[in-house]
Enzyme design. Sequence first.
Site, short mmCIF file in Angstrom:
data_model
loop_
_atom_site.label_atom_id
_atom_site.label_comp_id
_atom_site.label_asym_id
_atom_site.label_seq_id
_atom_site.Cartn_x
_atom_site.Cartn_y
_atom_site.Cartn_z
N ASN A 1 0.80 -1.23 0.00
CA ASN A 1 0.00 0.00 0.00
C ASN A 1 0.83 1.28 0.00
O ASN A 1 0.29 2.36 -0.23
CB ASN A 1 -0.91 0.04 1.23
CG ASN A 1 -1.98 -1.04 1.21
OD1 ASN A 1 -2.21 -1.66 0.18
ND2 ASN A 1 -2.62 -1.26 2.33
N ASP B 1 -0.36 -5.43 4.92
CA ASP B 1 -1.03 -5.85 3.69
C ASP B 1 -2.55 -5.83 3.84
O ASP B 1 -3.26 -6.57 3.17
CB ASP B 1 -0.56 -7.25 3.26
CG ASP B 1 -0.75 -8.29 4.35
OD1 ASP B 1 -1.18 -7.93 5.46
OD2 ASP B 1 -0.46 -9.48 4.09
N LYS B 2 -3.02 -4.94 4.71
CA LYS B 2 -4.46 -4.80 4.89
C LYS B 2 -5.01 -3.70 3.98
O LYS B 2 -4.32 -3.21 3.10
CB LYS B 2 -4.77 -4.51 6.36
CG LYS B 2 -4.34 -5.63 7.31
CD LYS B 2 -4.98 -6.96 6.94
CE LYS B 2 -4.77 -8.04 8.00
NZ LYS B 2 -3.38 -8.44 8.19
N VAL B 3 -6.25 -3.29 4.19
CA VAL B 3 -6.91 -2.34 3.29
C VAL B 3 -6.18 -1.00 3.28
O VAL B 3 -5.92 -0.40 2.24
CB VAL B 3 -8.39 -2.15 3.68
CG1 VAL B 3 -9.09 -1.22 2.70
CG2 VAL B 3 -9.10 -3.49 3.74
#
Length: 416
Positions: free
Chosen positions: A12, A184-186
């Site tokens: 992200n 590695d989340k939203v």
Amino acid sequence: MTRPIAISLSPNAEKDDVTLALKILFSPRRWFDIRQTEKLEDEFAALFGSSYKAFAVNSGRSALYLILKIIGINDGDEVALQALTCVAVPNSILWLKGRPLYIDVDNSFNMDPKDLNEKISERTKAIIVQHTFGIPADMEKILKIAEKRKIPVIEDCALSLGGKYGNKLLGTLGDISFFSFGRDKVISSVFGGMIICKNKKLYMELLRERDKLDYPSLFWVIQQLLHPILFGIILPLYNLGYGKLTIGKILLYISQRLGLLSKAVFPQEELGQKPKVFPTKLPGALSVLALTQLRKLDKFNNHRKEIANIYFQKLKSPNYKLQNKNKGIIWIRFPVIEDKAKKIYEYAKGKGILLGDWYKQVVVPVKNLQLVGYDFGSCPKAEKLAGNILNLPTYPNLNKKDAMTIVQLIKSCRNL
């Protein structure tokens, strides 16, 4: 030099996030500034409406641990959760001496309401509902079961921030919800978590419990700030070199060996043990990173949906088992049921492309499923799926050309 296609390596972080992390690293007065955390909490709560309150901790598992503690989970209490989940979920139950009750999954990789209804009993004190890959669980059926049995529902929105069930935001359907800001989340602040609820009494109890916590160590905070900075250097060099010996991989190895980079899951957690850093407060430094990412939420999720549409169009074939389209899904990863998933994963890795392998087994990562209270045979659908779900990346730094490269790679691998 270009970034590799890598689903789990700081996916992200954009240029402004790297610059911001560097600025904060040299602004130590902001590292533990509670005002930064309060600003994040206020903006996060505002996403869900004026009746919601939010407060931050240092990870999603810290958030779940506090929720379970406040609702009174202790010796022998059952907590229902689905198979195909992260080890952080059953660990949070086990750390309070509770007992995980594993529920099988349906065709959406989420909790099967029928199996839930058959397995819960008077010993079941809570139900944790996960929205796997950003795909909403069947909340209508699950909530009916929970209401009938008078069991509180905890929404696990670690993979689904911004997603919807019908016209309602995920996180607003259960009694209380938690989110993760893992790497590695939203959205990501490397580590971080948030709890939201609208029950004032429950909120005050949780807030008092959170305020008793310490902050993580100074070194831990520096580790997290270094993460986007170091990956800003590592990723452009990741495939530069000869074969497996590349500059980026060498830098990554050295950074990990020196302890400059933390791992997403601690080695103790894979054994069911509790690292000292959980639960702790969310430092101001990481709150600043999270807030910057939060303001990109719509952009990130719209991008994920665009990439998912490419996969839907190009992988439309009897060879690939895809999910149904639903406008409420955010597609944090795009899952494909594929008998050759492991072969494709390894083939892609050999080409310098890192696809995702959630969920290699019914609980990941763990050294032995018995350590997290899982009995083999209890969730046959999940066991059949485990290891056969290919995760395709949709992350913000992935472009449409990259998505087409992945499609061609999958098709060529099937023909080998």
